[in-house]
Every structure is written in structure tokens, then in C-alpha cells.
Design an enzyme around this catalytic site. Structure first.
Site, PDB file in Angstrom:
ATOM      1  CD  GLU A 193      -3.162   0.900   1.972  1.00  0.00           C
ATOM      2  OE1 GLU A 193      -3.513  -0.283   2.126  1.00  0.00           O
ATOM      3  OE2 GLU A 193      -3.865   1.870   2.303  1.00  0.00           O
ATOM      4  NE  ARG A 194      -2.453   5.068  -0.300  1.00  0.00           N
ATOM      5  CZ  ARG A 194      -3.437   5.361  -1.143  1.00  0.00           C
ATOM      6  NH1 ARG A 194      -3.208   5.457  -2.441  1.00  0.00           N
ATOM      7  NH2 ARG A 194      -4.652   5.550  -0.713  1.00  0.00           N
ATOM      8  CE  LYS A 211      -6.307   2.978   8.755  1.00  0.00           C
ATOM      9  NZ  LYS A 211      -5.919   3.186   7.342  1.00  0.00           N
ATOM     10  CD  GLU A 245      -7.750   6.190   5.968  1.00  0.00           C
ATOM     11  OE1 GLU A 245      -6.929   5.275   5.811  1.00  0.00           O
ATOM     12  OE2 GLU A 245      -7.602   7.344   5.522  1.00  0.00           O
ATOM     13  NE  ARG A 301      -0.720   4.016  11.700  1.00  0.00           N
ATOM     14  CZ  ARG A 301      -1.411   4.418  10.643  1.00  0.00           C
ATOM     15  NH1 ARG A 301      -2.632   3.969  10.415  1.00  0.00           N
ATOM     16  NH2 ARG A 301      -0.915   5.291   9.810  1.00  0.00           N
ATOM     17  NE  ARG A 358      -8.480  12.999   7.504  1.00  0.00           N
ATOM     18  CZ  ARG A 358      -7.974  12.500   6.396  1.00  0.00           C
ATOM     19  NH1 ARG A 358      -8.629  12.646   5.252  1.00  0.00           N
ATOM     20  NH2 ARG A 358      -6.831  11.845   6.396  1.00  0.00           N
ATOM     21  CE  LYS A 370      -1.169   8.593   8.987  1.00  0.00           C
ATOM     22  NZ  LYS A 370      -1.946   8.514   7.738  1.00  0.00           N
ATOM     23  CG  ASP A 412      -3.268  10.946   5.362  1.00  0.00           C
ATOM     24  OD1 ASP A 412      -2.200  10.475   5.764  1.00  0.00           O
ATOM     25  OD2 ASP A 412      -4.123  10.297   4.744  1.00  0.00           O
ATOM     26  CD  GLU A 441      -0.884   8.053   0.642  1.00  0.00           C
ATOM     27  OE1 GLU A 441      -0.363   7.745   1.724  1.00  0.00           O
ATOM     28  OE2 GLU A 441      -2.100   7.982   0.424  1.00  0.00           O
ATOM     29  CD1 TRP A 491     -11.153  10.285   2.990  1.00  0.00           C
ATOM     30  CD2 TRP A 491     -11.983   8.463   2.005  1.00  0.00           C
ATOM     31  NE1 TRP A 491     -10.862   9.221   3.808  1.00  0.00           N
ATOM     32  CE2 TRP A 491     -11.360   8.073   3.228  1.00  0.00           C
ATOM     33  CE3 TRP A 491     -12.567   7.471   1.219  1.00  0.00           C
ATOM     34  CZ2 TRP A 491     -11.312   6.747   3.667  1.00  0.00           C
ATOM     35  CZ3 TRP A 491     -12.509   6.145   1.659  1.00  0.00           C
ATOM     36  CH2 TRP A 491     -11.888   5.785   2.868  1.00  0.00           C
TER      37      TRP A 491
HETATM   38  C1  BDP Z   1      -3.374   7.376   4.152  1.00  0.00           C
HETATM   39  C2  BDP Z   1      -3.216   6.392   3.025  1.00  0.00           C
HETATM   40  C3  BDP Z   1      -3.843   5.068   3.329  1.00  0.00           C
HETATM   41  C4  BDP Z   1      -3.340   4.567   4.682  1.00  0.00           C
HETATM   42  C5  BDP Z   1      -3.618   5.615   5.738  1.00  0.00           C
HETATM   43  C6  BDP Z   1      -3.079   5.258   7.112  1.00  0.00           C
HETATM   44  O1  BDP Z   1      -3.810   6.926   1.868  1.00  0.00           O
HETATM   45  O2  BDP Z   1      -3.528   4.184   2.297  1.00  0.00           O
HETATM   46  O3  BDP Z   1      -3.963   3.381   5.022  1.00  0.00           O
HETATM   47  O4  BDP Z   1      -2.986   6.813   5.377  1.00  0.00           O
HETATM   48  O5  BDP Z   1      -2.103   5.866   7.518  1.00  0.00           O
HETATM   49  O6  BDP Z   1      -2.513   8.444   3.910  1.00  0.00           O
HETATM   50  O7  BDP Z   1      -3.643   4.409   7.774  1.00  0.00           O
END
Ligand code: BDP
Length: 710
Positions: free
Chosen positions: A173-174, A293, A297, A330, A342, A366, A371, A399, A548
Site C-alpha cells: 500500500e502506497r 490501526k 478508514e 495509531r 477532520r 502522524k 495526512d 504518497e 475524502w
Molecule cells: C493514508 C493512506 C492510506 C493509509 C492511511 C493510514 O492513503 O492508504 O492506510 O494513510 O495511515 O494516507 O492508515
């Protein structure tokens, strides 16, 4: 003079560990005269890999074979070890320096034994020795003098880990550098040599943890066959001081445990996680812990059972505590059902839970509240949860910063967060001190970087992207290092020691971060990329989950642009401590590089430059494109210092970057122009295509698309 293989071609596999012969004859002689033999005893797997690295490094750099001996009574010995494994170290007058370093720290020092000059690489632990060996080799690789060398160094954070967002099917992913490094299908039997080289590279910059799997987790990783595969990796990493972590899917008790609930207060669920912890530690005795996590999402979590994040985290923490593991929970939590900004949601949810997490829980936050955007204000959770150890999560994979095609050196971004002042205890309360645990005296602390590694031969895709892996490790070890120093080190070791190369290339790398901000999201704009794959501009993205879309974030209309987070708007500014809060809330004092993050600003607002906001936006987007052209210019002039393969690779990627910078600029300005109704001043290049053209572009099979199946 250069010490590089300027004529042959390199593929980048060796990263910053190339150990090429020192070409400067005088320097080589100086090194050879003080490093003649190694006195060391490989009494553990870690000391054995340290010794192996030292020998091969010195053999490469000094171009001769260094003997290993037991005899300290001769000049030019390199004495390597701990006082425990090497009692003679006690005779080397290192007590004061050794007392100053922690368990993972090291001392490198010119000293003497029975009147014979020697250099010691000493530490309290074998891992400390390994770090010292890598630091010594770095010293030589960057052509520093050895005379009177005295380096006393300890890591400032305890957990320094990579988070791999790798799926069990091999996709990442990414991820923009190929497929996963972990060949799950062939594990645990086949151990690719890359696993060892990965561990070496990490150890060389002090990284001591690797979370192997995607945070959008698959419960299968916690089943026995996969744990055995993870154990095989842990075995390879162990001598290098690296512990394995895994992501835990909160609903695993249902998916692989056969239970009907994952409620954190349910007795069967509690028992299931305890049993699972026992099973994991039977298979991986030094397992680091879980990265989780939850309720974000679409991931399952304690909210599904009306429980809090601390209920969820504590469930796992209790299960893992008897074995010395930690839970890294997280803080990237937000929900489209919550009708609030958000940027505020994680803070609002988590701050009231400060003090309720178990001792072995860290919250991983983060760098910014949205994000991983090109620039964000620091996350206001830093400073707001004094009773909870907060880890910093940075994204090394690009990303939102051009994937692996744009040269963007991220240390300035990382430093911007670390050096930000939270004011939580008044001026000087830096995010870095929250993260290293010193602000509130926490025993555990850490930094996590979302990895950019993959199966590409050069590991990270772009030949310069490894600088971001390197910078992450160096800053996790010592957040006081400057972005320039780290860039210089990396350039010396990766490309050339010639200052005619290092100086301009450092400037190019430092500029690259502001360049990407300018051509993608200047003045505090954020989250205006294409939907889903996030490749390219998409300020027009609307429909579906509002949080989103791009419209949610830029809020452009006929009057102006930007998200009002002042007390008149969402009041996200209230999450920051005074006086920063007031500074941000006031249009006149808000730093212009965050203006549209915090304010909805009129198109004709007068900026510090004297330009209107619209003209400033045009100026910044164009400046970004110009900065990339300058980077191309700089790189082209360095042709004589880099091997042809890597030179051309970077050159071509820079030309893609220039095209894409124009794409971002033209698409965004044309789109925002539909609101401002103002012309792009004549002094700037006019868009090459129509807005419709940009809006109709489609991209298929962009790498790194999420895979979230169980
Ligand atoms: C976002 C990404 C996604 C990740 C998410 C995360 O687009 O793919 O799953 O962060 O950090 O930036 O959980």
C-alpha cells in the site's frame, strides 16, 4: 579528485554502504597508518556481524586486508567490543565516555594501551558496538580525520522503526518501488540475501524495529504458519538489533479465532489475545509488539462495541505485557460520520483519554493532523497528552509527494515537525522533546517511518529516495542533526566525496521540499490530489465521503479560498497552545506557508509580498516549476561526478518531475481560476491545456493502491 567508479555503472543496491577505496592518497595513507589491525572477539552473533562489516568496510575503503589479532601491544589497533566481552577495554581510559552513553550508545575514541596508540569502538552492549562500527565506517566514508577522534553517541528515542505497509499478497500500500521485500510464499524456508542487506542498512542508521505488515491489517499474519514466516525474518534481523513487530487487526478473534465478538471487555476475547500473545512469543521470543490501526478508514476497532481506544489498546497491552512487548496504537483516527473538521477528530477523541492507557502503550501520531501532506502544521496532540508516550509517525514513502518519480528530500519536512514549538510548557517545548520522552519523563519513546523500500534493485525506486530512509534513521537516532548535515553524509557515501558534487547536490536536495510544496499545494493548501491513487492533481474531486474530497479542504468560492479553522470556523486553532494559537488565528500573523490551512482568504487579500492572494498563488505555482528546472540544471552540471546509469536515471526522473510540476500548476490554477475569475499574470507561462483536458485525464494501474481484503 573523486573516489568513485565514475566510469562504470552502479545500480544503487549498495545504498550508502559502498565502501569504495579512498582515492586521495594522502588521506588513505593517514587512515592506513592508524588502522592496522582489529582486536576483537566475536562472542555473539551481533559481534560477529559487526566484525564482518568492519572488515569488509575497511577492506574496501583502505584497499587492504586487515588482520584480526589478540595483541594490543602494537600500534594501530582498532579495539572493538564491550568491557564484558573484551576486558582490556577497561584499560583504555573510556570510563567517563562510557558512563555517558546508554545501552545502545557507543564511544569511538583515540586512546592508548601500554603506550601504544589505538582507537576504541566500545559500548555497553553488542548492539551498541555494531552501531559504533557503522559510525566509524561512516566517518571514514565521509573522509573525516581520525586524529584525536572522540565520538560519544546515544540514540535519543528508544523505538526507531520502519512501518512497512506490505500486504501478504506481495503488494505494498502506497509503495512505489516494486513489490514487498518479504517473500511470504517462500518463507520460512528460503531466506533471500536481501533480508540481511536490509537489516545491515537499517542497523547502519540505528533502526531497531520493523513492523512487517500493512496497518490495514490482514488477520492471517497472526496465524501459526505466518508467525513462523515472520520468525524466520526475525532470526535474520536479530543479530542486527532489529525486532519484528506485526500489525494486529482488531477483529482477529472473530476472523481467525472463531469467536463471535472482538469486544475488548469480553472475557473470551481477553483470553484469546492472551493465548495469542503466548503463541507469538513461543515462536518469536523477542517479538517487539503490535501496531494497530483501529476505527479509522473502515478498520474494525473498539468503537464498534462502544468502547474507547484505550479499552482497545489496553486489551492488547495486557496480553503482551508479561513478555515485554508494547502496543503501538495509531492516533490516525477520524470518521466521516462525525460532523466536525477532520483535523480536530483525533485530538477530541484521544486527549480526554490521556492517563488511561497502560504503561506499555504508545500512541503513534502522524506529523500533522490530516495526512502526510506536503506541509502541515504539527499535530496538536503533541504536547496535549503528557501522561501518554507519543511516537511520531512520518511517511518516508512519497504518497503525496510525487511517488518515486519526484526527487523530494524529506529531512526538511521531518525537521520542521521535530523543531516545532508546542509551547505546552512555554517557549522551547519542542515536538522533538515530546517524541524523545524527555518532556514528560517517559521510559518509552519512538519514531516510526512508513517505509519506501521494495523489490526494486535500488530499494526505493528513485535513486535519491534512499536519502529519505537514511534521513529518517539518522533523525530517529538524533533529532538535533540538521537536514543539511544528513544530506551531505548521504551524498558523500552514495555518490561522491568531491565537494564540487556535494555542495550543489545538497542545495538541490534541500530546495526540493519547498519546490514540491510550491508546485502542488502552496500557502497551506492540502489534500487536493487525485482520488484513490493520489497520483497527480485533483482539486475538483467531489462526491462520496466528504472528507475524502478536495472541495472539503480547499473550500474555494467566488470570494476566496482556504479552510477557516479560526474560532469563526471549525476552531481547530484552539487545539494549539498560546501564543501559537493566537498567531495562527490572526490573518495578519498566521505564517503564510500555512495561511490557507487556517483561513478562508479573499482573492484580493494583500500578501506580504504586496501581491494579491491570487497573484501570489500564481507566483508560488510557477516558482515550484522553476525550482525543478533549477534542480535539473544543477544535476546536469554534475555529470562528471556520477556513474552513467545513476546519472541518467535521475536526469530522466527530473524531467518527468518537471512535466508533472507543470501539470500540477496548470491544472490547479485553471481550476481555482473558475472561482477567482482572475487572469494568470502575463509574466508567467500560461497553461498548456484546458481545464477540461486535465479533469478528464485517467490513470490506470498506478502503483500502491490499497488492498484491504481479509
Ligand atoms: C493514508 C493512506 C492510506 C493509509 C492511511 C493510514 O492513503 O492508504 O492506510 O494513510 O495511515 O494516507 O492508515
Amino acid at each position: 579528485m573523486t573516489n568513485d567508479r565514475t566510469k562504470s555503472s552502479e545500480d544503487g543496491y549498495e545504498l550508502w554502504l559502498r565502501y569504495l577505496p579512498v582515492a586521495d592518497a594522502e588521506r588513505l595513507e593517514a587512515y592506513r597508518s592508524v588502522v592496522r589491525c582489529i582486536v576483537s572477539r566475536a562472542t555473539s552473533p551481533t559481534l560477529s556481524v559487526a566484525l564482518k562489516e568492519l572488515r569488509s568496510g575497511l577492506q574496501g575503503l583502505l584497499d587492504w586486508s586487515i588482520p584480526i589479532t589478540d595483541d594490543l601491544n602494537q600500534p594501530g589497533t582498532l579495539v572493538v567490543g564491550t568491557p564484558e566481552n573484551h576486558p582490556e577495554i577497561d584499560a583504555l581510559q573510556l570510563d567517563e565516555d562510557l558512563a555517558a552513553v546508554n545501552d545502545e550508545g557507543y564511544v569511538i575514541r583515540s586512546t592508548s594501551y601500554n603506550g601504544h596508540p589505538c582507537i576504541a569502538i566500545a559500548a555497553h552492549t553488542d548492539t551498541g558496538v555494531l552501531y559504533g562500527v557503522f559510525a566509524f565506517l561512516r566517518h571514514l566514508q565521509t573522509h573525516q580525520p581520525l586524529q584525536d577522534i572522540r565520538i560519544v553517541s546515544s540514540p535519543r528515542t528508544k523505538i526507531r522503526m520502519l512501518n512497512h505497509w506490505d500486504n501478504l499478497d506481495g503488494t505494498i500500500e502506497r509503495g512505489y518501488a516494486g513489490f514487498s521485500l518479504w517473500d511470504w510464499h517462500k518463507l520460512p524456508d528460503y531466506l533471500s540475501p536481501r533480508y540481511t542487506d536490509y537489516a545491515r542498512a537499517n542497523a547502519s542508521i540505528g533502526i531497531n524495529g520493523a513492523s512487517l505488515t500493512n496497518v490495514n491489517a490482514n488477520s492471517l499474519i497472526l496465524t501459526k504458519p505466518y508467525l513462523q514466516k515472520a520468525a524466520a525474518l526475525a532470526d535474520v534481523f536479530r543479530p542486527y538489533g532489529i525486532r519484528v513487530f506485526l500489525t494486529a487487526r482488531f477483529s482477529a478473534p472473530i476472523e481467525i479465532g472463531g469467536l463471535t465478538t472482538a469486544d475488548p471487555l469480553d472475557a473470551e476475547v481477553i483470553a484469546w489475545w492472551r493465548g495469542k500473545a503466548q503463541e507469538i512469543y513461543d515462536i518469536i521470543p523477542d517479538f517487539g509488539g503490535f501496531v494497530v490501526k483501529a476505527n479509522s478508514e473502515g478498520q474494525p476497532g473498539p468503537h464498534d462495541y462502544n468502547r474507547s481506544h484505550s479499552d482497545g489498546a489496553n486489551l492488547l497491552a495486557e496480553a503482551i505485557a508479561p513478555f515485554g512487548g508494547v502496543v503501538i496504537w495509531r492516533a490516525f483516527v477520524y470518521d466521516s460520520d462525525i460532523p466536525d473538521d477532520r483535523a480536530k477528530q483525533a485530538y477530541d477523541d484521544l486527549v480526554p483519554q490521556d492517563g488511561t492507557f497502560h504503561k506499555n502503550v504508545l500512541l503513534q501520531v502522524k506529523n500533522g493532523p490530516i495526512d502526510f501532506q506536503t506541509r502541515e502544521p504539527y499535530h496538536p496532540l503533541f504536547g496535549a497528552m503528557p501522561q501518554t508516550p507519543l511516537m511520531l509517525e512520518l511517511q518516508i514513502t512519497q504518497e503525496y509527494l510525487g511517488c518515486a518519480t519526484h526527487l523530494v528530500y524529506l529531512a526538511p519536512l521531518f525537521k520542521e515537525t521535530l523543531d516545532a514549538d508546542t509551547y505546552c510548557y512555554g517557549r522551547g517545548s519542542l515536538v522533538a522533546y515530546v517524541v524523545d520522552g524527555s518532556m514528560d519523563d517517559h521510559d518509552i519513546s519512538g519514531m516510526a517511518g512508513v517505509a519506501n523500500t521494495g523489490s526494486d534493485r535500488n530499494w526505493c525506486g528513485h535513486p535519491c529516495a534512499a536519502a529519505n530512509w537514511y534521513a529518517f534513521g539518522r533523525l530517529a537516532w538524533d533529532h538535533t542533526l540538521s537536514a543539511e548535515t544528513i544530506a551531505e553524509e548521504w551524498l558523500h557515501m552514495t555518490f561522491s566525496n568531491d565537494s564540487r558534487f556535494v555542495q550543489p547536490a545538497t542545495t538541490m536536495m534541500i530546495t526540493s521540499r519547498q519546490a514540491v510544496v510550491n508546485y502542488m499545494t502552496p500557502l497551506g493548501l492540502h489534500h487536493i490530489m487525485a482520488r484513490g491513487h493520489h497520483y497527480g492533481p485533483g482539486p475538483w474531486v467531489e462526491g462520496g465521503r466528504p472528507d475524502w474530497t478536495s472541495l472539503y479542504y480547499h473550500q474555494a468560492d467566488e470570494e476566496g479560498i482556504g479552510f477557516d479553522r479560526t474560532p469563526e470556523g471549525s476552531n481547530a486553532v484552539s487545539h494549539y497552545f498560546p501564543p501559537y494559537r493566537e498567531e495562527l488565528a490572526n490573518l495578519e500573523t498566521c505564517p503564510e506557508n500555512l495561511l490557507l490551512w487556517f483561513h478562508h482568504v479573499l482573492w484580493d487579500h494583500r500578501m506580504k509580498s504586496g501581491r494579491t492572494l491570487w497573484d501570489e498563488l500564481c507566483c508560488k505555482y510557477n516558482e515550484g516549476v522553476e525550482q525543478v528546472r533549477q534542480m535539473q540544471h544543477t544535476w546536469n552540471a554534475l555529470v562528471d561526478f556520477v556513474d552513467p546509469a545513476r546519472f541518467i536515471h535521475v536526469q530522466v526522473l527530473l524531467s518527468i518531475q518537471e512535466q508533472e510540476a507543470r501539470w500540477w500548476r496548470d491544472a490547479c490554477l485553471l481550476y481555482f481560476q473558475t472561482f477567482s475569475q482572475l487572469p494568470i499574470p502575463d509574466e508567467y507561462e500560461q497553461p498548456a491545456e484546458s481545464l477540461e483536458y486535465y479533469m478528464n485525464l485517467s490513470h490506470y494501474f498506478v502503483p500502491g493502491i490499497p488492498e484491504r481484503r481479509f
